[in-house]
Design an enzyme around this catalytic site. Structure first.
Site: not given
Ligand code: NAP
Length: 238
Positions: A141, A154
């Site tokens: 991130s 986080y």
């Molecule tokens: P998201 O929409 O919440 O998706 C998260 C994914 O991780 C889902 O597929 C979820 O699937 C899976 N997950 C969560 N907990 C899990 C667990 N305990 N075991 C296995 N799978 C798990 O989030 P996203 O925004 O796509 O995030 C993707 C990455 O980008 C993350 O690392 C996040 O920290 C990073 N990021 C996000 C942002 C933002 O603004 N969204 C910004 C910077 C970085 P299930 O619930 O089906 O398990």
């Protein structure tokens, strides 16, 4: 140009992970998709097989359960088909003062965001070294390089992932293995209870567009590496 064959993507049931699965399947990669939501994974896998004719395996697993992660690692290190790219994408976190995080939430955040990526990397690195071919992409991130109140566990986990990534690269690059950190700003997903598709393009990255940028990292010439890719929506405060 496609340089790898089979990619394991964690957190592939929605958001950036699902977008990456769609993008890589369209480019012809076989996939292993991991998340807790079995139905979402199954539906996505069926769609990708139909649309692109690629092989897609689903792994329903909770990355906060480190015994289950260890069992998967054991399986992966013996899998004859192999995985030549690991994308540690799954991540969790919430926006609350530290005193409002329960012990379990802090433990789970560390397990999903940093311990599981390290265990999965360790499980796959031996075969990558043996084949002199492989890549690990860690989705951190932009918060790995800055500070934010109310997200301390986080932010700590993402900074740790960045440290792991850069250090592992220096350990394995002599074997032709590349390790890359992606540091995105705000992404328009359902992360932390948000509604996917609810944010304007000017201040949130679109998952499909970001997925294309990440997929391009896999297709760089093998003699170069982008070790850190920071990518912000232009109008985000950073
Ligand atoms: P998201 O929409 O919440 O998706 C998260 C994914 O991780 C889902 O597929 C979820 O699937 C899976 N997950 C969560 N907990 C899990 C667990 N305990 N075991 C296995 N799978 C798990 O989030 P996203 O925004 O796509 O995030 C993707 C990455 O980008 C993350 O690392 C996040 O920290 C990073 N990021 C996000 C942002 C933002 O603004 N969204 C910004 C910077 C970085 P299930 O619930 O089906 O398990």
């Amino acid at each position: 140009m496609k340089r790898f064959s089979r990619v394991l993507i964690t957190g592939a049931s929605r958001g950036l992970g699902a977008a990456l699965a769609q993008c890589l399947a369209a480019r012809g990669y076989d996939l292993m998709l991991l998340a807790r939501s079995a139905d979402e994974l199954r539906a996505l896998a069926a769609e990708l097989r139909d649309l692109h004719g690629v092989d897609v395996e689903c792994v329903t697993l909770d990355l906060a359960n480190l015994d289950a992660v260890a069992a998967l690692c054991d399986q992966l290190s013996r899998d004859p088909r192999g995985v030549d790219v690991l994308v540690n994408n799954a991540g969790i976190g919430s926006y609350r003062a530290l005193g409002e995080w329960t012990t379990q939430e802090i433990v789970d955040c560390s397990a999903v965001n940093i311990t599981a990526p390290i265990l999965l990397s360790r499980a796959l690195i031996a075969s990558m070294i043996a084949n002199r071919r492989g890549m690990i992409v860690n989705i951190a991130s932009d918060l790995a390089r800055r500070y934010l109140a109310n997200m301390a566990p986080y932010v700590a986990s993402k900074r740790a992932l960045l440290g792991f990534s850069g250090s592992l690269l220096r350990e394995v690059k002599q074997h032709n293995i590349r390790v890359c950190s992606v540091l995105p700003g705000i992404i328009d997903t359902a992360f932390n209870g948000a509604t996917e598709g609810s944010k304007e393009e000017t201040w949130a990255l679109q998952p499909a567009a970001l997925a294309e940028q990440i997929a391009d990292l896999l297709e760089l010439p093998l003699n170069v590496v982008i070790d850190e890719m920071t990518i912000h929506p232009l109008h985000q405060d950073f």
